[in-house]
Design an enzyme around this catalytic site. Structure first.
Site, PDB file in Angstrom:
ATOM      1  N   SER A  27       0.778  -1.161  -0.155  1.00 44.59           N
ATOM      2  CA  SER A  27       0.091  -0.055   0.072  1.00 44.59           C
ATOM      3  C   SER A  27       0.735   1.086   0.095  1.00 44.59           C
ATOM      4  CB  SER A  27      -0.862   0.127   1.312  1.00 44.59           C
ATOM      5  OG  SER A  27       0.126   0.496   2.437  1.00 44.59           O
ATOM      6  N   ASP A  28       0.315   2.343  -0.669  1.00 38.57           N
ATOM      7  CA  ASP A  28       1.033   3.722  -0.191  1.00 38.57           C
ATOM      8  C   ASP A  28       0.926   3.712   1.267  1.00 38.57           C
ATOM      9  OD1 ASP A  28       2.138   6.041  -0.641  1.00 38.57           O
ATOM     10  OD2 ASP A  28       1.158   6.875  -2.324  1.00 38.57           O
ATOM     11  N   TRP A  29       1.367   5.024   1.633  1.00 36.25           N
ATOM     12  CA  TRP A  29       1.601   5.174   3.166  1.00 36.25           C
ATOM     13  C   TRP A  29       0.238   5.736   3.610  1.00 36.25           C
ATOM     14  CZ3 TRP A  29       5.135   2.764   1.155  1.00 36.25           C
ATOM     15  CH2 TRP A  29       6.411   2.379   1.951  1.00 36.25           C
TER      16      TRP A  29
END
Length: 671
Positions: free
Chosen positions: A212-214
């Site tokens: 995932s992106d942050w």
């Protein structure tokens, strides 16, 4: 591994890195460090090289240099002890105002895909895992977090435009893919079964992990079942240890957990990171002599847009006085880590990279004025300058000089989109003030992406324009090489520059829905279909020499049948021609191949399907060979759900830009 260890591995843990796969001490596994950025070792780490941004790299149109940049970058990541680099950024330049366009590779999926392919090969050649991002439809910053806008994209468009570069990255062997903040057709990208499982893992046969992106994870089981393998940076309670209970209550199978863990660790072992990988050390100097390659990259991506009366290259023995204007010629007074300056929208100073997580802290930065002063010392010419950007009285007082260099800029960053396509801090007025008096005005455009140049670009006194883009820390030295002819510019635009902002046909949406209603008619494809004449065409760029293209030949290689993904990358047609340097100096030209499809395919008038940057001595002739793969002559058939070769007449156009007038060679073949 125990079930608990497996579950723990699906979420990051705190560390000195941007993200960290947790260690398993019992098994002697020390964890994996994840670090930005697509253009070098980022997140404020020192003693690294600040490379040209992605958009600058795309403007090189040189596959060897694409690979070289990624390979040197991979060496620096490895020597720092970074296992997984969070790049490349391969979202398409759909909106000229997008704040992250500078990180990506432009507006065309074929060009972006070739950049992605070389990036993954180069980085992973050094034993560092590449992470193509942001998957998928992340073409604006506005509402990416607060409302998680939905990129609403039809089936044909997603396959032919936005999935295309990710497919090339997967084909190159990318070990990780980062899913994005936005939603896709109303479902969050990091729990989107259709895009993650359907397109990426099944259709593209991707065997690596999806991270995932942050902070882009919104659920646990739903994300795991939707195709997410590891959550970053962790700590949300959605994945990691929290999945253990979900396995025990039957809502998540252990088989799926095993699949997640296999995907997380597969690139680690594939790239042999378990064998003598360097320990993490942010203080280790990894720059070596990389400034030499960085200067080469910076030069290769600069673009000569205008050159009346052979203003360029300069001759130090003739051009005895250079008068320089603009704050963009010198260093920002706030230092080398500007963060967008006081307004967050731009700053007075040379721009080496854009902002956000993609920014790499320069060990040093050579601004144009400093490099020109050093050149003046060595070549004995005079320099005078005004760098107070809006002191127009001082500017006007020096503008009657015989030769003037005007520096303007535009900056952008992750987290927000640009407010307009104008030069920063009255840059257009600066050019006009100088060019009103100076008969030989050279404009240097230091910009992250598209800019509106109409306020002055047609003025006769504006005799030359160089698009310096965002060239990294060797900016000034590279520019001086071009200005004085030590390097012949050969970069080409990776996007179209319009006469009117509305001509692009797309814009940032302020609503929760971003509807990609333009379909596959993006950038030059749109300009062609709508018969709009731009200011500068996609693929355009001048040289100090001239070239001729002759004797186009088209040869069929195989029957175009496909049974699996790899078949799409099989050569289908070979296009060959001769190119000759007809001028008096060494230089390069980018031979570009565009393809026109039969009506069945419902494609734009032409699409890019091949290119090669060729370097030639005066009078030298070379054979250029361009290969079209099965995928390149196919369209996405929404009925059969596969790439399909249309029946009918294909038109082949070969030239030096997307301008019809520059496509000097034409041919055809029938399927």
């Amino acid at each position: 591994m125990t079930l608990e260890e497996k579950c723990n591995s699906t979420a990051g843990v705190p560390s000195p890195c941007a993200g960290y796969v947790p260690p398993i001490t019992r098994l002697g596994f020390n964890g994996m460090c994840l670090q930005d950025a697509p253009s070098g070792v980022g997140d404020g780490v020192g003693f690294v090289t600040s490379f040209p941004g992605g958009i600058h790299t795309a403007a090189m149109w040189d596959k060897d240099l694409m690979f070289k940049r990624a390979s040197i970058m991979g060496q620096e990541f490895r020597e720092k002890g970074v296992n997984i680099a969070l790049g490349p950024m391969i979202n398409i330049d759909r909106n000229a105002l997008h704040g992250r366009n500078w990180e990506g590779f432009g507006s065309d999926p074929y060009l972006s895909g070739m950049n992605a392919y070389q990036y993954v090969l180069g980085l992973q050649d050094q034993g560092v895992v590449a992470t193509p991002k942001h998957y998928i439809g992340n073409e604006q910053e506005t509402n990416r977090l607060s409302d998680s806008y939905s990129a609403n994209i039809d089936d044909k468009t997603v396959h032919e435009i936005y999935l295309w570069p990710f497919a090339d990255a997967v084909y190159a062997g990318a070990g990780s893919v980062m899913c994005s903040y936005n939603r896709v057709n109303q479902t969050h990208a990091c729990q989107n079964n259709k895009t993650l499982n359907g397109l990426l893992k099944n259709e593209l046969a991707y065997r690596g992990n999806v991270m995932s992106d942050w902070g882009a994870t919104h659920a646990g089981v739903e994300s795991a079942l939707g195709g997410l393998d590891i959550e970053m940076p962790g700590g949300s309670g959605f994945m990691g240890y929290a999945l253990l209970a979900k396995v025990h209550d039957g809502s998540l199978s252990e088989a799926r957990v095993n699949d997640m863990v296999t995907r997380i660790f597969a690139p680690y072992f594939l790239l042999e990171q378990d064998q003598s990988f360097p320990k993490l050390d942010w203080n280790r100097d990894v720059t070596h002599d990389h400034y030499k390659v960085n200067r080469e990259l910076a030069r290769a991506g600069m673009i000569l847009l205008k050159n009346l009366r052979n203003t360029l290259p300069l001759n130090a023995s003739v051009n005895r006085l250079l008068t320089i204007f603009g704050a963009a010629a010198t260093q920002y007074d706030g230092g080398l880590n500007p963060g967008g300056g006081p307004t967050g929208q731009g700053y007075d100073g040379a721009i080496y990279q854009g902002g956000g997580s993609g920014f790499v802290k320069p060990t040093y930065g050579v601004d144009p004025l400093s490099a020109l002063l050093a050149k003046a010392r060595d070549s004995n010419f005079q320099i005078q300058f005004v760098t107070r950007q809006t002191d127009f009285d001082a500017v006007s007082s020096l503008a009657s000089a015989p030769l003037c260099l005007v520096f303007i800029s535009a900056w952008s960053s992750e987290g927000s989109d640009r407010q307009n396509l104008n030069a920063w801090n009255q840059g257009d007025k600066l050019v006009q003030t100088v060019a009103a008096k100076c008969a030989s005005t050279i404009v240097l455009v230091n910009s992250v992406s598209q800019l509106n140049l109409e306020a002055w670009v047609e003025w006769d006194n504006v005799s030359a324009v160089i698009w310096t883009a965002i060239p990294g820390s060797e900016y000034g030295n590279a520019l001086v090489d071009i200005l004085f002819g030590d390097y012949n510019p050969g970069g080409k635009l990776a996007f179209t520059i319009a006469k009117k902002d509305s001509d692009y046909g797309t814009n940032i949406t302020q609503t929760p829905d971003s509807n990609y209603t333009e379909g596959v008619f993006l950038d030059y494809r749109h300009f062609d279909a709508a018969m709009i004449t731009p200011r500068f065409h996609f693929g355009y760029g001048l040289s100090y020499t001239t070239f001729s293209l002759t004797e186009l030949k088209i040869a069929k290689v195989i029957d175009q049948t496909t049974s699996n993904v790899s078949d799409l990358y099989t050569p289908a047609y070979i296009v060959s021609l001769y190119i000759t340097n007809t001028g008096n100096v060494r230089g390069s030209e980018v031979v570009q191949l565009y393809l026109g499809f039969p009506d069945e395919a419902a494609e734009p008038p032409k699409v890019l399907r091949g290119f090669s940057r060729v370097y030639l001595e005066p009078g030298e002739t070379m054979t250029v060979t361009l290969t079209m793969r099965v995928k390149d002559i196919s369209y996405w058939n929404v009925i059969t759900q596969q790439f399909t070769v249309a029946n009918g007449n294909y038109k082949v156009y070969v030239g030096t830009s997307a301008n019809w007038d520059d496509l000097k060679l034409q041919g055809s073949f029938i399927v």
